[in-house]
Scaffold this active site. Sequence first.
Site, PDB file in Angstrom:
ATOM      1  CG  HIS A 133      -4.011 -35.998  16.361  1.00  0.00           C
ATOM      2  ND1 HIS A 133      -4.208 -37.211  16.976  1.00  0.00           N
ATOM      3  CD2 HIS A 133      -5.041 -35.836  15.491  1.00  0.00           C
ATOM      4  CE1 HIS A 133      -5.296 -37.774  16.462  1.00  0.00           C
ATOM      5  NE2 HIS A 133      -5.818 -36.956  15.562  1.00  0.00           N
TER       6      HIS A 133
ATOM      7  CD  GLU B 252      -1.733  -4.411  11.463  1.00  0.00           C
ATOM      8  OE1 GLU B 252      -2.340  -4.230  10.394  1.00  0.00           O
ATOM      9  OE2 GLU B 252      -0.520  -4.680  11.500  1.00  0.00           O
TER      10      GLU B 252
ATOM     11  CD  GLU C 177       9.399  -5.889   7.236  1.00  0.00           C
ATOM     12  OE1 GLU C 177       9.067  -4.805   6.693  1.00  0.00           O
ATOM     13  OE2 GLU C 177       9.190  -6.143   8.437  1.00  0.00           O
TER      14      GLU C 177
ATOM     15  N   GLY D 246      -4.783  -1.808   4.944  1.00  0.00           N
ATOM     16  CA  GLY D 246      -3.973  -2.919   4.446  1.00  0.00           C
ATOM     17  C   GLY D 246      -4.604  -4.277   4.713  1.00  0.00           C
ATOM     18  NE  ARG D 247      -6.294  -3.872  10.869  1.00  0.00           N
ATOM     19  CZ  ARG D 247      -5.649  -2.711  10.992  1.00  0.00           C
ATOM     20  NH1 ARG D 247      -4.514  -2.516  10.360  1.00  0.00           N
ATOM     21  NH2 ARG D 247      -6.141  -1.739  11.747  1.00  0.00           N
TER      22      ARG D 247
ATOM     23  CE  LYS E 131      -3.396   2.366   2.869  1.00  0.00           C
ATOM     24  NZ  LYS E 131      -4.385   2.289   3.928  1.00  0.00           N
TER      25      LYS E 131
ATOM     26  CE  LYS F   1       5.807  -0.847  10.126  1.00  0.00           C
ATOM     27  NZ  LYS F   1       4.834  -0.126   9.308  1.00  0.00           N
TER      28      LYS F   1
END
Length: 532
Positions: free
Chosen positions: A369, A338, A200, A252-253, A194, A497
Amino acid sequence: MWQTLKAHHAKVADRRFETLVDAARAGNFSAQTGDMLFDYAKTNIDADGRALLIELLNQTDVAQKRDAMLSGAAINETEGRAVLHTALRNLDGDPVFVDGADVMPGILDTLDRMSAFAIAVRDGSFTGQGGKITDVINIGIGGSDLGPAMAVKALAPFHDGPRCHFVSNVDPADIAAAMASCNPETTLVIVASKTFTTIETMTNARTAQAWMAQTVADTGAQFAALSTAADKTADFGIAPERVFGFEDWVGGRYSMWGPIGLSLMIAIGPDAFREFLRGGQAMDAHFKTAKWEDNLPALLALVGIWHNQICGHPTRAVLPYDNLLSRLPAYLQQLEMESNGKGVSMDGADLTVNSGPVVWGEPGTNGQHAFYQLIHQGTRVIPCEFLVAARGHNDALHHQHQLLVANCLAQSEALMRGRDLDEARSKVADRFTGAELERQAKHRVFAGNRPSVTIAYPQLDPFMLGQIIALYEHRVFVEGVVLGLNSYDQWGVELGKELATALQPVVEGAQSADNKDGSTAALVGFLQSNGV
Ligand code: F6P
């Protein structure tokens, strides 16, 4: 209202809710929209509790705030932005205004451009230097990765486009694996960000660019960008015809419905992608019009609030008995945590109730399990959310699917019923006697009375996935409004950050660690002495 709800909880907390579950309760404590059923009968919420919870929605003006969100008001107050991911799936194009301008023509135009590009990639009219595109690498992180990565996996039975790879982590192991499995001459790299500044993503994008440049003459021609920052995509060297933009009022999410969904669209084709949008749109219409008693997002939110803020259970497990949804828990972690992991209310005052819960999970039956032991016998209650399809996509193996469904239903039943000491004794009475029988039996007791909800549907397809994701988005909205916080900012990611940027020269050895705290300096020292 919180006090009234807590007082109600205190009255009913010791009751076994199993005693509430008669034949009528399944109908009274469930709701349906289209083909999707939401069952919350296996909780301790009774008619009085539900009425109080619904009153909470009314007292916090959820309906007005919902309408404000859907109509483009700047409800993200700390960033001064509208919250309009719903406009991305408004396929009918009914006008939606932001600052007096209808945003729909731009959204539909971008959707058409994405579709044309996806078709060209899929049919081979868009090529790489080596011919038809065989692989797509989506480079993005957080909302620019989790949504499309989850959905590409979820819709694998509909996947008939090029292979899709998702690279998110700055750990070079991630991009190295993608590069090792692709031929640069037939690979399309999509840089999804965005802001187009996320370190990253930009680091991985430059690594991919250098990798491609070893054999491809015009690397820019095999890159596309998904971003709100047209100036930055141009600086990176991506031609405007392969830049798919969106506006800052798409969080963004919440962004997989628009350009960030390009990799999904290339995987399943534009028609199936539109079906996904239609599913989301159908849930929007339901959320907007159904009364609270029948409204799935509102009910899912109220169950969440009941378990977290009222009963005090700090986590919830999302347990899809649908392996295609194996990345759903990870996706929901960002969506929910978030969004609602905030300590202050919209006006800046400290929250007087807990923020949103820790969300975690794995698909069933794998989790059974692994960690279900703790869910059944641990000392803390973990409300569970099961998702299950009536049918899978492997008709020849339907009997195996039936076993999956039986396991899902057995878990919610076991959580509710438990196993008392008498029953536990009877299980081992043939092997033990006296004090040893008591000791052995105690280990086999299940407290039960542990709540769960189940979301059931006929089969996972693009439309159903759209419904599921929009259901959870609106759940987050409702919980956020009731808690009085802003679900649409994420200031809590900033400090880390900033400190990472400051620490990089220290790690590289260009700056001393002397001004760091003793622990951090010692860790830097250890890693440096081991070759960082
Ligand atoms: O750091 C958090 C965050 O801003 C998320 O909200 C977002 O989804 C992610 O980073 C990626 O951001 P971008 O799409 O701008 O690269």
